[in-house]
Scaffold this motif. Sequence first.
Motif, PDB file in Angstrom:
ATOM      1  N   TRP A 286       0.463  -1.274   0.374  1.00 24.75           N
ATOM      2  CA  TRP A 286       0.080   0.388   0.006  1.00 24.75           C
ATOM      3  C   TRP A 286       0.834   0.706   0.048  1.00 24.75           C
ATOM      4  CZ3 TRP A 286      -2.277   2.327   5.067  1.00 24.75           C
ATOM      5  CH2 TRP A 286      -3.285   3.494   4.819  1.00 24.75           C
ATOM      6  N   ASP A 287       0.940   2.180  -0.739  1.00 24.03           N
ATOM      7  CA  ASP A 287       1.456   3.492  -1.432  1.00 24.03           C
ATOM      8  C   ASP A 287       0.691   4.521  -0.803  1.00 24.03           C
ATOM      9  OD1 ASP A 287       2.756   5.634  -2.491  1.00 24.03           O
ATOM     10  OD2 ASP A 287       3.327   5.068  -3.524  1.00 24.03           O
ATOM     11  N   VAL A 288       0.739   5.074   0.599  1.00 17.73           N
ATOM     12  CA  VAL A 288      -0.072   5.899   1.359  1.00 17.73           C
ATOM     13  C   VAL A 288       0.108   7.156   0.480  1.00 17.73           C
ATOM     14  CG1 VAL A 288       0.072   7.236   3.245  1.00 17.73           C
ATOM     15  CG2 VAL A 288       0.885   5.083   3.550  1.00 17.73           C
ATOM     16  N   ASP A 289       0.643   7.856  -0.293  1.00 18.96           N
ATOM     17  CA  ASP A 289       0.775   8.810  -1.455  1.00 18.96           C
ATOM     18  C   ASP A 289      -0.070   8.798  -1.911  1.00 18.96           C
ATOM     19  OD1 ASP A 289       2.992   9.728  -0.144  1.00 18.96           O
ATOM     20  OD2 ASP A 289       3.981   9.705  -0.797  1.00 18.96           O
ATOM     21  N   SER A 290       0.091   7.608  -3.484  1.00 14.62           N
ATOM     22  CA  SER A 290      -0.949   7.530  -4.058  1.00 14.62           C
ATOM     23  C   SER A 290      -2.547   6.671  -3.851  1.00 14.62           C
ATOM     24  CB  SER A 290      -0.349   6.663  -5.514  1.00 14.62           C
ATOM     25  OG  SER A 290       0.125   5.703  -4.981  1.00 14.62           O
ATOM     26  N   ASN A 291      -2.505   6.578  -2.716  1.00 16.34           N
ATOM     27  CA  ASN A 291      -3.009   4.827  -2.395  1.00 16.34           C
ATOM     28  C   ASN A 291      -3.826   4.508  -2.723  1.00 16.34           C
ATOM     29  OD1 ASN A 291      -5.080   5.244   0.219  1.00 16.34           O
ATOM     30  ND2 ASN A 291      -6.767   6.393  -1.382  1.00 16.34           N
ATOM     31  N   GLU A 292      -2.653   3.745  -3.796  1.00 11.61           N
ATOM     32  CA  GLU A 292      -2.271   2.433  -4.825  1.00 11.61           C
ATOM     33  C   GLU A 292      -2.505   1.368  -3.691  1.00 11.61           C
ATOM     34  OE1 GLU A 292      -1.076   0.941  -8.533  1.00 11.61           O
ATOM     35  OE2 GLU A 292       0.015   2.795  -7.632  1.00 11.61           O
ATOM     36  N   VAL A 293      -3.307   0.190  -4.308  1.00 10.92           N
ATOM     37  CA  VAL A 293      -2.526  -1.648  -2.774  1.00 10.92           C
ATOM     38  C   VAL A 293      -2.521  -2.217  -4.111  1.00 10.92           C
ATOM     39  CG1 VAL A 293      -3.886  -2.970  -1.844  1.00 10.92           C
ATOM     40  CG2 VAL A 293      -4.498  -1.259  -1.110  1.00 10.92           C
ATOM     41  N   VAL A 294      -1.036  -2.792  -4.304  1.00 14.27           N
ATOM     42  CA  VAL A 294      -0.975  -4.336  -5.263  1.00 14.27           C
ATOM     43  C   VAL A 294      -1.099  -5.613  -4.495  1.00 14.27           C
ATOM     44  CG1 VAL A 294       0.993  -5.044  -6.894  1.00 14.27           C
ATOM     45  CG2 VAL A 294       0.775  -2.156  -6.761  1.00 14.27           C
ATOM     46  N   TRP A 295      -1.538  -6.148  -5.939  1.00 17.54           N
ATOM     47  CA  TRP A 295      -1.865  -7.459  -4.994  1.00 17.54           C
ATOM     48  C   TRP A 295      -1.327  -8.708  -5.590  1.00 17.54           C
ATOM     49  CZ3 TRP A 295      -7.593  -7.846  -3.490  1.00 17.54           C
ATOM     50  CH2 TRP A 295      -8.519  -7.693  -2.699  1.00 17.54           C
ATOM     51  N   ASP A 296      -0.299  -9.375  -5.476  1.00 17.38           N
ATOM     52  CA  ASP A 296      -1.017 -10.933  -6.008  1.00 17.38           C
ATOM     53  C   ASP A 296      -1.106 -11.614  -6.453  1.00 17.38           C
ATOM     54  OD1 ASP A 296      -0.372 -12.212  -3.616  1.00 17.38           O
ATOM     55  OD2 ASP A 296       1.506 -12.701  -3.723  1.00 17.38           O
ATOM     56  N   ARG A 297      -0.544 -12.507  -7.116  1.00 14.25           N
ATOM     57  CA  ARG A 297      -2.414 -13.288  -7.574  1.00 14.25           C
ATOM     58  C   ARG A 297      -2.448 -13.901  -6.590  1.00 14.25           C
ATOM     59  NH1 ARG A 297       1.068 -17.632 -10.890  1.00 14.25           N
ATOM     60  NH2 ARG A 297       1.414 -18.527  -8.591  1.00 14.25           N
ATOM     61  N   GLU A 298      -2.024 -14.606  -5.711  1.00 15.71           N
ATOM     62  CA  GLU A 298      -2.813 -15.042  -4.483  1.00 15.71           C
ATOM     63  C   GLU A 298      -3.790 -13.982  -3.589  1.00 15.71           C
ATOM     64  OE1 GLU A 298      -3.744 -18.251  -1.681  1.00 15.71           O
ATOM     65  OE2 GLU A 298      -2.283 -18.011  -2.941  1.00 15.71           O
ATOM     66  N   MET A 299      -3.478 -13.240  -3.536  1.00 19.58           N
ATOM     67  CA  MET A 299      -4.630 -12.283  -2.402  1.00 19.58           C
ATOM     68  C   MET A 299      -5.843 -12.236  -3.609  1.00 19.58           C
ATOM     69  SD  MET A 299      -3.219 -10.526   0.099  1.00 19.58           S
ATOM     70  CE  MET A 299      -4.149  -8.808  -0.093  1.00 19.58           C
ATOM     71  N   HIS A 300      -5.098 -12.351  -4.823  1.00 18.48           N
ATOM     72  CA  HIS A 300      -6.756 -11.653  -5.808  1.00 18.48           C
ATOM     73  C   HIS A 300      -7.876 -13.670  -5.065  1.00 18.48           C
ATOM     74  CE1 HIS A 300      -5.093  -9.230  -8.249  1.00 18.48           C
ATOM     75  NE2 HIS A 300      -5.860  -8.917  -8.558  1.00 18.48           N
ATOM     76  N   ARG A 301      -7.260 -14.397  -5.283  1.00 20.15           N
ATOM     77  CA  ARG A 301      -7.190 -15.514  -5.043  1.00 20.15           C
ATOM     78  C   ARG A 301      -8.128 -15.968  -3.595  1.00 20.15           C
ATOM     79  NH1 ARG A 301      -8.037 -19.938  -2.122  1.00 20.15           N
ATOM     80  NH2 ARG A 301      -5.486 -19.325  -1.070  1.00 20.15           N
ATOM     81  N   GLN A 302      -7.423 -15.438  -2.302  1.00 21.98           N
ATOM     82  CA  GLN A 302      -7.920 -15.066  -1.438  1.00 21.98           C
ATOM     83  C   GLN A 302      -9.141 -14.210  -0.826  1.00 21.98           C
ATOM     84  OE1 GLN A 302      -5.146 -13.387   1.739  1.00 21.98           O
ATOM     85  NE2 GLN A 302      -4.102 -15.293   1.482  1.00 21.98           N
ATOM     86  N   TYR A 303      -9.102 -13.633  -1.835  1.00 19.45           N
ATOM     87  CA  TYR A 303     -10.465 -13.149  -1.277  1.00 19.45           C
ATOM     88  C   TYR A 303     -11.352 -13.064  -2.493  1.00 19.45           C
ATOM     89  CZ  TYR A 303      -8.554  -9.059   1.476  1.00 19.45           C
ATOM     90  OH  TYR A 303      -7.557  -8.883   2.881  1.00 19.45           O
ATOM     91  N   GLY A 304     -11.432 -14.100  -3.289  1.00 17.71           N
ATOM     92  CA  GLY A 304     -12.437 -14.340  -4.374  1.00 17.71           C
ATOM     93  C   GLY A 304     -12.520 -13.778  -6.042  1.00 17.71           C
ATOM     94  N   VAL A 305     -11.743 -12.678  -5.931  1.00 15.10           N
ATOM     95  CA  VAL A 305     -11.492 -11.970  -7.438  1.00 15.10           C
ATOM     96  C   VAL A 305     -10.440 -12.985  -8.275  1.00 15.10           C
ATOM     97  CG1 VAL A 305     -10.918  -9.083  -7.617  1.00 15.10           C
ATOM     98  CG2 VAL A 305     -12.279  -9.326  -5.583  1.00 15.10           C
ATOM     99  N   PRO A 306     -11.058 -12.263  -9.172  1.00 12.94           N
ATOM    100  CA  PRO A 306     -10.043 -12.585 -10.362  1.00 12.94           C
ATOM    101  C   PRO A 306      -9.568 -11.277 -11.101  1.00 12.94           C
ATOM    102  CG  PRO A 306     -12.132 -12.200 -11.308  1.00 12.94           C
ATOM    103  CD  PRO A 306     -12.503 -12.270  -9.488  1.00 12.94           C
TER     104      PRO A 306
END
Length: 878
Positions: A286-306
């Motif tokens: 999580w980049d605080v200045d840009s408020n951008e959150v970067v996920w890897d492949r496993e994060m998408h699987r854990q949240y059920g989001v393709p």
Amino acid sequence: MGKLSTWGERWTAAAWRLAAQLARFFTPRAVLRRIAARRISIALIVSVALAALVTVVLLGFAVLSYNQERDERWRELHRRLDANADQLTAAIALPAWNFDDRQIIAIVQASLNNRDLYGCTVTLGKRMQFAFLRNARGVVVQVAHAPDLPALRTAERTIRVAGNDIGVVKMYVTPEYVLNTLRERRIALGFAIVALDVTLVLGVYLLLWYLMLKPLKAVGHYAASVKAGGAGAGPDQSLFLGELKTLKESILEMVALLDQRYSAMRASEERLTIATDAAQIGIWDWDVDSNEVVWDREMHRQYGVPPGAFNSTLAAWEARVLPEDLARVNLLIEEVQRGERPYVTEFRIRWPDGQLRHIKAAGKAFRDASGTFRRLVGVNYDITDIKLAEEELRRHRNHLEELVAERTEALSVAVADAQAANRAKSVFLATMSHELRTPLHSVIGFSRLLADSQTMTEEEKRNLGVINRSGQHLLTLINDLLELSKIEAGRITLQSTVVAVESLLREVMDMLGARARQAGLHMTLDCHGLPPAVHMDGARLRQVLLNLVSNAVKFSQQGSVMLIARARPLEGGRQALSFSVRDTGMGIAKADQQRIFEPFVQTDSSGTQEGTGLGLTISREFVRMMGGQLEVESEPGRGAEFRFAIEVTGADYVPREPLSVVERLDASERGHRILVVDDNEDSRHLIDSLLSPLGFKVELEADGVAALAALRRAPPALVLMDWRMPGLDGLAVIRLLRAEPELRQPRVVMMTAHAFDEERREALAAGADEFLCKPIEQDRLFQVLEQQLGVRFRRRQRLPSATPPPLTGACLALLPYEVLVEMGELLHLLYPARALQLLEGFRATHADTVLAVEAMLELHQYPQLCSMIEAVCAPQAP
């Protein structure tokens, strides 16, 4: 002449100025500035620096050489001028006296044959002057006037004949030839400097090129190739010598190590990727200045989001967290931003299909140089299955708790039974300690006293000897049983004190020396190099050594017993002490060498040897407590050796025996009432005999009921209370006394023959002020009285170095008959303090006799003293 002479000095100064400019030009600071300004080859730097250095050195040597040669030539010119002037003056003295002009001219022209001589003038008074000069062709001609050239050097001499001054000779010399020679010398030196400079610089540069510059250039090419990704085989091996070879090998090793680490890093990255996928660990940033959150492949699987369906914003993540958990997580993020807590939390999320999942998150905060929060990087774990398993385990645990409660109840009954058995054992041992040890001391003491009586028959003495030996054996058995019981119960702890090791060893040998001599054994102590004093439990060490030496004496029929002690210094002021007891006895079979350490086991199967069989068991446990291991080495018929080693800490001082003994109380402190409560009459009279002569008022009671009545009637200053008494015991008396606060509460000291620390704690908890263990030591009793009553005993000095003369019958006969009879009766009743009090009046008139009696009483030689008194009083007996 002055201007010509300073030309060389000006040239020298100019040369030094040039050298100084070169030195300033090639100073380290100037060279570093030029190197920093542009990238200059190290070969050029070395060449220029070497040339400058060699030039400066050669120029310095040249200037010094030139200055020396210049000064020498000028001095030589002046020497020749002075010598020619002296010769000419001596040669023309006679012609000048005779006014022989032709002879004067001839002599002057002959003396000017040296090319450096420029001219000469001869003045004879005021009427005649001869002047000669060398012309441009070098011919000497006569002129009308003396030369007037400032550069010429001159030498003037007076012509003296028969003590009369008749004229003056003045000779001139030109420096032109000297200056020409010096000029040629300067040119030659310049060419020599250039030639040497070129030769040295070229030679040294070639040497540096092949030894240093060329290998360094090869290293540079190799480094460039490594940077480009093609390491190759490395620089040429033949170029490197000495330190450069070490440098080349280090560089090759460094490149190989970097290559290995790079390969390991790539392999580690691959393994990490595989591990995170296998462990289902999601990584986010999580980049605080840009408020951008970067996920890897496993994060998408854990949240059920393709992949591609998450818009990489913090709001998109918050939309998937349950609202009741989101407030707590946002509060944690604020605390992480302030640096108050790390980011570790659990929360729940809901998948697009409605499933509820449990997530555990952990992250690390990153800040800039000013401490501002910039990034939060972390991992996520899907712990849904763990939560479900925990719930299932919780249900099983509740069921197991019911089963455990049932088993615990059953075990509690067993534990209660075991504790009751243990308490019964402790009560039994305590009772045996009190009921057996107390009367045994009286049995042994009185049997010893009666055995030396002169009125008994030999048969009666033999019977008393049997009683005495049996009592000693029974007392040893009881003490060993209690000691072993303490060890098994873990109730023994080491008491560290300052111990003089050598004195302790000699005490052990002295205690067993008489027994060994009776058996015909030779006792030897070998204890060289021991420290003066150490910190350790001296009582336990003494007991171990006494057991080992006593066994050696017991099982040796002839020969010797040797006690050996050695010390080895360790770090931190510690010492390694090793002890060995050797004997020449019957020895121990190999099969019995471990069995002898078991309780109640002796190697003598015949059963003729007396003892409990507990000494070695207790000794082994004490050695283990001190950090050592008791070992045995023996063969049948060749004796045995018991040895062990322990580590101790050295002490700064050597313990000394007290140099004073208690004599009495001051008159102002006498009269303190002390109540002695003990059901044993001997014990009561023993304490009375110790305290009454000192100035205390002693009252005696035989049971707890009478003691409580005496306390209520007139409370004393201090109570010496026995524990085990019929009816109301000492502990109950103390509790009843403390429960009546209206009574004046005296100080209470509990006395008991119990051997355990639990009794001490129980007595103090019931209200006792101090605890004394029987048999009571006099010094300890007096110390407790001083502490509890605040009194100070008057002591007399005991001089350890002064040995009183031995007591003889003649000395005793000097005392009155009535005093001797009364003193004998007091000793038979075991009242040594009252016996000494009888002798106080004779200390001034019969000091040696009183001191000798005191010495025998301090050594507890009561039977010997009684025998001497009976022998002295026998003739006067009716």
